[in-house]
Scaffold this motif. Structure first.
Motif, PDB file in Angstrom:
ATOM      1  N   MET A 161       0.823  -1.203   0.000  1.00 43.05           N
ATOM      2  CA  MET A 161       0.000   0.000   0.000  1.00 43.05           C
ATOM      3  C   MET A 161       0.863   1.262   0.000  1.00 43.05           C
ATOM      4  N   VAL A 162       1.974   1.218   0.708  1.00 43.33           N
ATOM      5  CA  VAL A 162       2.917   2.347   0.674  1.00 43.33           C
ATOM      6  C   VAL A 162       3.488   2.505  -0.729  1.00 43.33           C
ATOM      7  N   ILE A 163       3.773   1.375  -1.387  1.00 47.61           N
ATOM      8  CA  ILE A 163       4.300   1.417  -2.749  1.00 47.61           C
ATOM      9  C   ILE A 163       3.272   2.017  -3.702  1.00 47.61           C
ATOM     10  N   PHE A 164       1.997   1.663  -3.519  1.00 49.64           N
ATOM     11  CA  PHE A 164       0.945   2.249  -4.353  1.00 49.64           C
ATOM     12  C   PHE A 164       0.989   3.775  -4.247  1.00 49.64           C
ATOM     13  N   ALA A 165       1.105   4.274  -3.015  1.00 57.19           N
ATOM     14  CA  ALA A 165       1.129   5.717  -2.795  1.00 57.19           C
ATOM     15  C   ALA A 165       2.387   6.340  -3.387  1.00 57.19           C
ATOM     16  N   ALA A 166       3.524   5.665  -3.249  1.00 53.71           N
ATOM     17  CA  ALA A 166       4.783   6.205  -3.752  1.00 53.71           C
ATOM     18  C   ALA A 166       4.785   6.260  -5.278  1.00 53.71           C
ATOM     19  N   VAL A 167       4.284   5.225  -5.915  1.00 58.80           N
ATOM     20  CA  VAL A 167       4.263   5.187  -7.380  1.00 58.80           C
ATOM     21  C   VAL A 167       3.287   6.225  -7.934  1.00 58.80           C
ATOM     22  N   GLY A 168       2.141   6.359  -7.308  1.00 56.29           N
ATOM     23  CA  GLY A 168       1.165   7.329  -7.790  1.00 56.29           C
ATOM     24  C   GLY A 168       1.529   8.762  -7.464  1.00 56.29           C
ATOM     25  N   GLY A 169       2.274   8.954  -6.382  1.00 58.70           N
ATOM     26  CA  GLY A 169       2.615  10.305  -5.926  1.00 58.70           C
ATOM     27  C   GLY A 169       1.961  10.565  -4.586  1.00 58.70           C
ATOM     28  N   ARG A 170       2.757  10.536  -3.533  1.00 60.63           N
ATOM     29  CA  ARG A 170       2.174  10.570  -2.189  1.00 60.63           C
ATOM     30  C   ARG A 170       1.556  11.908  -1.819  1.00 60.63           C
ATOM     31  N   MET A 171       1.648  12.898  -2.703  1.00 60.91           N
ATOM     32  CA  MET A 171       0.983  14.177  -2.454  1.00 60.91           C
ATOM     33  C   MET A 171      -0.248  14.360  -3.344  1.00 60.91           C
ATOM     34  N   SER A 172      -0.628  13.317  -4.064  1.00 57.75           N
ATOM     35  CA  SER A 172      -1.725  13.437  -5.025  1.00 57.75           C
ATOM     36  C   SER A 172      -2.819  12.418  -4.735  1.00 57.75           C
ATOM     37  N   LEU A 173      -4.006  12.895  -4.426  1.00 55.84           N
ATOM     38  CA  LEU A 173      -5.136  12.011  -4.162  1.00 55.84           C
ATOM     39  C   LEU A 173      -5.565  11.254  -5.417  1.00 55.84           C
ATOM     40  N   ILE A 174      -5.439  11.884  -6.574  1.00 58.94           N
ATOM     41  CA  ILE A 174      -5.793  11.229  -7.831  1.00 58.94           C
ATOM     42  C   ILE A 174      -4.665  10.319  -8.287  1.00 58.94           C
ATOM     43  N   GLY A 175      -3.440  10.780  -8.136  1.00 60.13           N
ATOM     44  CA  GLY A 175      -2.292  10.012  -8.612  1.00 60.13           C
ATOM     45  C   GLY A 175      -2.166   8.645  -7.965  1.00 60.13           C
ATOM     46  N   VAL A 176      -2.505   8.542  -6.673  1.00 57.39           N
ATOM     47  CA  VAL A 176      -2.347   7.252  -6.003  1.00 57.39           C
ATOM     48  C   VAL A 176      -3.336   6.215  -6.529  1.00 57.39           C
ATOM     49  N   VAL A 177      -4.481   6.670  -7.059  1.00 63.07           N
ATOM     50  CA  VAL A 177      -5.430   5.721  -7.655  1.00 63.07           C
ATOM     51  C   VAL A 177      -4.819   5.129  -8.920  1.00 63.07           C
ATOM     52  N   TYR A 178      -4.220   5.986  -9.733  1.00 59.31           N
ATOM     53  CA  TYR A 178      -3.547   5.491 -10.938  1.00 59.31           C
ATOM     54  C   TYR A 178      -2.359   4.607 -10.572  1.00 59.31           C
ATOM     55  N   GLY A 179      -1.647   4.987  -9.518  1.00 59.90           N
ATOM     56  CA  GLY A 179      -0.519   4.169  -9.071  1.00 59.90           C
ATOM     57  C   GLY A 179      -0.975   2.791  -8.629  1.00 59.90           C
ATOM     58  N   THR A 180      -2.082   2.738  -7.903  1.00 56.42           N
ATOM     59  CA  THR A 180      -2.630   1.451  -7.461  1.00 56.42           C
ATOM     60  C   THR A 180      -3.036   0.590  -8.646  1.00 56.42           C
ATOM     61  N   LEU A 181      -3.700   1.204  -9.618  1.00 56.08           N
ATOM     62  CA  LEU A 181      -4.114   0.457 -10.807  1.00 56.08           C
ATOM     63  C   LEU A 181      -2.907  -0.030 -11.593  1.00 56.08           C
ATOM     64  N   LEU A 182      -1.895   0.829 -11.746  1.00 52.96           N
ATOM     65  CA  LEU A 182      -0.706   0.456 -12.516  1.00 52.96           C
ATOM     66  C   LEU A 182       0.014  -0.724 -11.887  1.00 52.96           C
ATOM     67  N   ILE A 183       0.250  -0.659 -10.579  1.00 57.65           N
ATOM     68  CA  ILE A 183       0.979  -1.728  -9.905  1.00 57.65           C
ATOM     69  C   ILE A 183       0.205  -3.041  -9.965  1.00 57.65           C
ATOM     70  N   ASN A 184      -1.076  -2.988  -9.734  1.00 54.75           N
ATOM     71  CA  ASN A 184      -1.864  -4.222  -9.723  1.00 54.75           C
ATOM     72  C   ASN A 184      -2.064  -4.793 -11.122  1.00 54.75           C
ATOM     73  N   PHE A 185      -2.237  -3.918 -12.124  1.00 51.60           N
ATOM     74  CA  PHE A 185      -2.271  -4.407 -13.497  1.00 51.60           C
ATOM     75  C   PHE A 185      -0.937  -5.049 -13.857  1.00 51.60           C
ATOM     76  N   GLY A 186       0.170  -4.431 -13.369  1.00 49.22           N
ATOM     77  CA  GLY A 186       1.491  -5.003 -13.619  1.00 49.22           C
ATOM     78  C   GLY A 186       1.647  -6.370 -12.983  1.00 49.22           C
ATOM     79  N   LYS A 187       1.180  -6.498 -11.734  1.00 49.78           N
ATOM     80  CA  LYS A 187       1.251  -7.800 -11.055  1.00 49.78           C
ATOM     81  C   LYS A 187       0.472  -8.867 -11.816  1.00 49.78           C
ATOM     82  N   THR A 188      -0.727  -8.502 -12.249  1.00 50.10           N
ATOM     83  CA  THR A 188      -1.550  -9.472 -12.971  1.00 50.10           C
ATOM     84  C   THR A 188      -0.940  -9.818 -14.325  1.00 50.10           C
ATOM     85  N   GLY A 189      -0.523  -8.792 -15.071  1.00 56.92           N
ATOM     86  CA  GLY A 189       0.029  -9.025 -16.403  1.00 56.92           C
ATOM     87  C   GLY A 189       1.338  -9.799 -16.378  1.00 56.92           C
ATOM     88  N   PHE A 190       2.245  -9.392 -15.479  1.00 54.76           N
ATOM     89  CA  PHE A 190       3.543 -10.077 -15.402  1.00 54.76           C
ATOM     90  C   PHE A 190       3.386 -11.514 -14.915  1.00 54.76           C
TER      91      PHE A 190
END
Length: 395
Positions: free
Chosen positions: A289-318
């Motif tokens: 969950m910390v990684i989701f926030a870091a990837v999306g941008g820990r100062m951005s409420l919108i960015g962390v949603v994209y970060g969460t989607l990116l990481i989880n899509f990556g986990k599923t795809g890889f």
């Protein structure tokens, strides 16, 4: 209307950002994905609740918690207990030694429902428990830590230890919690079958709308006087304290709010996926969950949603494409983001927009507004701005 746009959406640019996110998760994903993939996206969005909570706690409050999975799990287990009791009516469990109790209790030779399970027969109590129990637990931890000025790496380690302890406790008390298998075979919500295709679609949209509502409420908190103090406290805590504010109370409040937001995500995870397991509230999911926030941008409420989607899509795809190497790919992705994009996806966006500013020399009519998130991010890195925030909030 202007008040709503400024305080809940973050201005016109914030309204556009939320509108784009809403279009993506409410229109594009449901139209473009089959039910199986859409259900996966719904599961990913439940993790985004915890990431949004970390924006408040870590990004703006400067308090790194490695135990957000604890609150995610508390919300999930509260909902799972209600659903399991509904699925364990005497008719459905007639073959058990003791009908009317969950199957794992019967397997562990329990002959009556434990006292702390009884209130969860009420749906109203369950909804209250999802909000109150994580907040109460966070309050106890916060008072114990912040009143003694425990913070930084010490607070992160303590929250990590709490996650370990709670996981061991749940696994060890198999007769009361379902143990390592968790709480499974969840079927209905007040008689409504949550396993049908139509129910999955409805739950997805409820989940997405709740996430958007949480983002707007979080934005309201950050644009309030409390939000300005929180930002000032992050950089110059002593300055805020000497201005006459009780810093520990601010930390306790934001910690409790972050816990409640994570718990809502946990409850929706249980409804979306149909089970709850101790593996979702341990150290590993908390760090993710910390990684989701870091990837999306820990100062951005919108960015962390994209970060969460990116990481989880990556986990599923890889994991589907490279089943033996996907962990290495994910590790490389994390390292690359930290090294080259320290402000996450939101930082990339802000940098990209700022680089287009030179177009104004040739096209004066183009207005490129600076995002509030970027402004606040710059404020957090400037000590003088923090001082002004503290003085402004006090006045």
């Amino acid at each position: 209307m202007n008040f709503f746009i400024e305080r809940f959406l973050g201005g016109k640019q914030g309204a556009v950002a939320i509108g784009i996110l809403a279009l993506l998760i409410l229109v594009i994903f449901p139209l473009a994905l089959d039910l199986f993939r859409l259900n996966l996206v719904g599961k990913y969005l439940t993790f985004a609740f915890a990431a949004v909570g970390l924006v408040l706690l870590w990004g703006y409050g400067g308090i790194l918690s490695l135990g957000q999975g604890v609150f995610f799990g508390l919300g999930g287990y509260a909902m799972a207990m209600f659903l399991k009791l509904e699925a364990s009516d005497p008719e459905s469990t007639a073959i058990q030694t003791t009908p009317g109790i969950p199957d794992f209790m019967d397997w562990n030779q329990l002959y009556e429902l434990p006292w702390f399970w009884v209130p969860f027969e009420s749906f109203t109590f369950t909804l209250l428990a999802i909000l109150v129990l994580p907040a109460l637990f966070a309050y106890i931890i916060g008072v114990a830590m912040f009143k003694r000025r425990v913070g930084g790496v010490y607070f992160a380690i303590i929250t990590q230890v709490i996650a370990v302890i709670l996981t061991v406790l749940i696994v060890g008390q198999q007769g009361f919690t379902g143990g390592i298998n968790g709480i499974t075979d969840l079927r209905t919500l007040n008689g409504w079958d949550i396993r049908t295709d139509s129910a999955k679609y409805i739950l997805y949209f409820i989940n997405a709308l709740l996430l958007l509502a949480v983002i707007m409420i979080s934005r309201f908190v950050l644009t309030s006087k409390f939000g300005r103090l929180l930002l000032a406290m992050k950089d110059k805590e002593d300055r805020v304290r000497f201005s006459g504010y009780d810093v520990s109370n601010f930390k306790i409040f934001i910690f409790c709010l972050s816990a409640v937001i994570s718990a809502i995500g946990g409850a929706m995870f249980t409804l979306q996926v149909g089970f709850m397991s101790p593996s979702l509230l341990g150290v590993v999911p908390s760090i993710e969950m910390v990684i989701f926030a870091a990837v999306g941008g820990r100062m951005s409420l919108i960015g962390v949603v994209y970060g969460t989607l990116l990481i989880n899509f990556g986990k599923t795809g890889f994991s589907e494409t490279f089943p033996e190497l996907w962990l290495f790919f994910m590790g490389g992705l994390f390292i690359a983001v930290v090294m080259f994009f320290p402000n996450g996806l939101a930082g990339i966006y802000n940098k990209y927009v700022s680089k287009l500013a030179f177009l104004q020399r040739y096209l004066p009519a183009i207005k490129l507004p600076k995002s509030k998130a970027d402004t606040q991010s710059n404020a957090s890195s400037s000590a003088s701005t923090s001082d002004n925030a503290a003085e402004g909030a006090k006045s």
